[in-house]
Design a protein around this motif. Sequence first.
Motif, PDB file in Angstrom:
ATOM      1  N   ARG A  20       2.687  -1.498  -9.608  1.00 41.60           N
ATOM      2  CA  ARG A  20       3.832  -1.781 -10.263  1.00 41.60           C
ATOM      3  C   ARG A  20       4.775  -0.676  -9.625  1.00 41.60           C
ATOM      4  O   ARG A  20       5.802  -1.085  -9.074  1.00 41.60           O
ATOM      5  N   ALA A  21       4.387   0.502  -9.568  1.00 40.73           N
ATOM      6  CA  ALA A  21       5.282   1.718  -9.294  1.00 40.73           C
ATOM      7  C   ALA A  21       5.470   1.579  -7.782  1.00 40.73           C
ATOM      8  O   ALA A  21       6.716   1.832  -7.288  1.00 40.73           O
ATOM      9  N   LEU A  22       4.691   1.112  -6.957  1.00 46.95           N
ATOM     10  CA  LEU A  22       4.653   0.764  -5.590  1.00 46.95           C
ATOM     11  C   LEU A  22       5.577  -0.300  -5.083  1.00 46.95           C
ATOM     12  O   LEU A  22       6.187  -0.482  -4.015  1.00 46.95           O
ATOM     13  N   GLU A  23       5.738  -1.473  -5.876  1.00 48.73           N
ATOM     14  CA  GLU A  23       6.402  -2.424  -5.597  1.00 48.73           C
ATOM     15  C   GLU A  23       7.763  -2.336  -5.776  1.00 48.73           C
ATOM     16  O   GLU A  23       8.618  -2.874  -5.143  1.00 48.73           O
ATOM     17  N   ILE A  24       8.113  -1.548  -6.675  1.00 51.15           N
ATOM     18  CA  ILE A  24       9.641  -1.520  -6.818  1.00 51.15           C
ATOM     19  C   ILE A  24      10.309  -0.083  -6.529  1.00 51.15           C
ATOM     20  O   ILE A  24       9.541   0.991  -6.184  1.00 51.15           O
TER      21      ILE A  24
END
Length: 87
Positions: A20-24
């Motif tokens: 999730r942290a890498l996606e946004i």
Amino acid sequence: MGVDNYKTLSKSSILEVICRALEISHMVSYPIEHYSMEEIKILAKLAKQNDLVLTIGEEKSNFYQGVLLSLIKRSSLKDNKIFIDRL
């Protein structure tokens, strides 16, 4: 509107947190109470490997009150000075 706490939020796996942290391009936060010390160590190691900044901080907003683990891409910090001021 009620204030959320770690009991009202579902736990995400460590891999879900990293993905999730890498996606946004903004900060994601999760209650520290959901994770054991061992899981936090693994999360810190994975964050470093993926060029993420991991912080631990207290939140006292209208939406959540408690201690949060927060992750953000290091490149987002450079692009958005507002995140540096928050950290």
